[in-house]
Every structure is written in structure tokens, then in C-alpha cells.
Design a protein around this motif. Sequence first.
Motif, PDB file in Angstrom:
ATOM      1  N   UNK A 107      -8.847   4.958   1.723  1.00 37.75           N
ATOM      2  CA  UNK A 107      -9.836   4.029   1.187  1.00 37.75           C
ATOM      3  C   UNK A 107     -10.085   2.957   2.233  1.00 37.75           C
ATOM      4  N   UNK A 108     -11.074   2.102   1.970  1.00 36.88           N
ATOM      5  CA  UNK A 108     -11.391   1.033   2.919  1.00 36.88           C
ATOM      6  C   UNK A 108     -10.381  -0.102   2.867  1.00 36.88           C
ATOM      7  N   UNK A 109      -9.507  -0.107   1.865  1.00 34.95           N
ATOM      8  CA  UNK A 109      -8.603  -1.244   1.679  1.00 34.95           C
ATOM      9  C   UNK A 109      -7.162  -0.966   2.074  1.00 34.95           C
ATOM     10  N   UNK A 110      -6.851   0.258   2.504  1.00 37.37           N
ATOM     11  CA  UNK A 110      -5.458   0.565   2.827  1.00 37.37           C
ATOM     12  C   UNK A 110      -5.385   1.652   3.887  1.00 37.37           C
ATOM     13  N   UNK A 122       6.477   3.611   9.990  1.00 31.89           N
ATOM     14  CA  UNK A 122       5.022   3.503   9.932  1.00 31.89           C
ATOM     15  C   UNK A 122       4.650   2.051   9.647  1.00 31.89           C
ATOM     16  N   UNK A 123       3.371   1.750   9.861  1.00 33.08           N
ATOM     17  CA  UNK A 123       2.839   0.429   9.545  1.00 33.08           C
ATOM     18  C   UNK A 123       1.806   0.598   8.435  1.00 33.08           C
ATOM     19  N   UNK A 124       2.059  -0.044   7.327  1.00 31.59           N
ATOM     20  CA  UNK A 124       1.142  -0.009   6.189  1.00 31.59           C
ATOM     21  C   UNK A 124       0.253  -1.244   6.245  1.00 31.59           C
ATOM     22  N   UNK A 125      -1.055  -1.025   6.154  1.00 29.90           N
ATOM     23  CA  UNK A 125      -2.022  -2.124   6.132  1.00 29.90           C
ATOM     24  C   UNK A 125      -2.746  -2.123   4.791  1.00 29.90           C
ATOM     25  N   UNK A 126      -2.796  -3.310   4.162  1.00 27.53           N
ATOM     26  CA  UNK A 126      -3.460  -3.454   2.875  1.00 27.53           C
ATOM     27  C   UNK A 126      -4.426  -4.633   2.932  1.00 27.53           C
ATOM     28  N   UNK A 127      -5.583  -4.479   2.271  1.00 27.76           N
ATOM     29  CA  UNK A 127      -6.601  -5.532   2.213  1.00 27.76           C
ATOM     30  C   UNK A 127      -6.577  -6.213   0.849  1.00 27.76           C
ATOM     31  N   UNK A 128      -6.810  -7.533   0.864  1.00 24.88           N
ATOM     32  CA  UNK A 128      -6.841  -8.341  -0.343  1.00 24.88           C
ATOM     33  C   UNK A 128      -7.992  -9.339  -0.221  1.00 24.88           C
ATOM     34  N   UNK A 129      -8.287 -10.032  -1.309  1.00 24.04           N
ATOM     35  CA  UNK A 129      -9.307 -11.080  -1.268  1.00 24.04           C
ATOM     36  C   UNK A 129      -8.874 -12.245  -2.146  1.00 24.04           C
ATOM     37  N   UNK A 130      -9.347 -13.426  -1.776  1.00 18.03           N
ATOM     38  CA  UNK A 130      -9.130 -14.610  -2.603  1.00 18.03           C
ATOM     39  C   UNK A 130     -10.252 -15.600  -2.316  1.00 18.03           C
ATOM     40  N   UNK A 131     -10.494 -16.471  -3.268  1.00 20.30           N
ATOM     41  CA  UNK A 131     -11.527 -17.498  -3.128  1.00 20.30           C
ATOM     42  C   UNK A 131     -10.865 -18.868  -3.159  1.00 20.30           C
ATOM     43  N   UNK A 166      -5.845  -9.213   5.390  1.00 20.78           N
ATOM     44  CA  UNK A 166      -5.175  -7.939   5.670  1.00 20.78           C
ATOM     45  C   UNK A 166      -3.736  -8.227   6.067  1.00 20.78           C
ATOM     46  N   UNK A 167      -2.819  -7.517   5.439  1.00 14.53           N
ATOM     47  CA  UNK A 167      -1.391  -7.661   5.726  1.00 14.53           C
ATOM     48  C   UNK A 167      -0.882  -6.348   6.291  1.00 14.53           C
TER      49      UNK A 167
END
Length: 255
Positions: A107-110, A122-131, A166-167
Motif C-alpha cells: 500500500x502507499x502507507x507501508x 528488515x526496516x519497516x516504514x509506516x505512514x501516519x497523519x496528524x493535524x 513516516x516512521x
Amino acid sequence: MFELTRTLRFCPSGDPGAPRDNAHAAWPPPRGLAGVLSLDLTIAGRPDPGTGVLLNVKDLDAAFAAAALPRFRAAAGAEPAGLLRGVAQALAPTLPFPLLRLRLSASASASTELRPADMSRVILRQRFSFSAAHRLQADALSEEENRTLFGKCNRPSFHGHNYELEVAAAAAIAPDGRSLEPAALDAAVRTRVIDTLDHRNLNTDVAAFATRNPTVEHIAQTCWDLLAGGLPEGAELQEVVVWETDRTSCAYRGG
């Protein structure tokens, strides 16, 4: 040194005999509602001085089709970490240049990234959002200097952004092919970062910004500080990236 990356979009259950009529679309193409994966394949080396080419991307496509695609087709339901390690082991010997990394996205977020130089993790990348709302105001500057430097962003009435975060966290690959579970990383980021920053006034509501001007640089550093030591056991924080707008972002890796 140069890095060449080829993005392969493919459906593991698709027909490998299907024609490649659309270079931008997935190959093999999906059947019905079957999912499409994306694999970034990166090699490193020096281009040929005569042609300026490191490697013809058609050769990367062919190497993927011959060595990597069969692994994906035979691995329905496999753990991404273990699967990527097997793909790297099969793919690397077929390439004339070192395989630098593989990054698999469903997906576009992970995404899950493996670097063959270290097959143990491995390196796991995850996307998040906040306002959040903020006002840029440096205590070391005068009011006039702040207005000159930060412009509209210095207005006392504050303003807001929809931030993207992104973390990236590294974790070992277990004997069964498992690694850091995305849900575990999601929970840590949600609890320690999103719940702290989301729908807050950064200047007045978040303790870290009592002594930090809430620039995108300091927001990235604060996200790192909030996460450091708070990831699931065995996970190591690698990087945080914060997008303030689609044109402005900051990456922070500690230190």
C-alpha cells in the motif's frame, strides 16, 4: 557511486504470460480484485563510460521475472521479511552489480525494506497523519526579527497544518520469517506521538515546545524523542520524516 532503482508493479497471482502492453501498469496484471504489490529494486555501481548506462532497466525487469517473481508466486501468505530475504538470495547472483536494497509495498502507507548487506533484519516504514496548530516564534529574536523571518507563520492567531509522518524501524527476522508486526508499530506511534500531537496547539499544549520553536525540524526531532525507547521490544528506530506541506519535509535520525 551511483544507485539505480527500478520499481516493479506486479500481481503474484497474475498470468506471467500476459503481454506487457502498458509499461506503467502491473505485470503480471491482476485478475479481478487481486492485489498489486510494488517492489523497488536498487543496485549500485558506476555507469559504463561509453553509454552512460549502469544497467539497462530491461535487464532488471528480466532478472525480476526469472528470479524473484517465482518466489512471490509460490509464497502466498508468507511473511514479508522472510520472503524478501529469499528473494534477495535468489536475485543477487543474477545481477552484474551489487543489490543494494529491496523495498516491498502493499500500500502507499507501508513498506518493508531489506538490505542484502545485512540479511538478518528488515526496516519497516509506516505512514501516519496528524493535524496541529502552531506559531513560529524564536525566543532569541525580537518581535520585529520574528516577523521578518517567519512572515505569516508568526501571526499571534496561530495557523494549522495537516502533517504527514513516516516512521522507519529496524527489527530482526525470526527463524519463521516474521519480524516487527505493523500493528505493533502502529500502536506505539499512535500512543506516543499521534495522541500527543494530533489536534493540539503545539505552542501551548505540548510540553516539548515550551523550549522549542515548533518548526518542521523541531517537530521531527520531537517525534523521534517521543518514540525513542518506546518501540516494541527488539525494534530500533531508524528515521522519522515529517511533511509540513507537500513541498516541505524534514528527516531526523537522532544525534
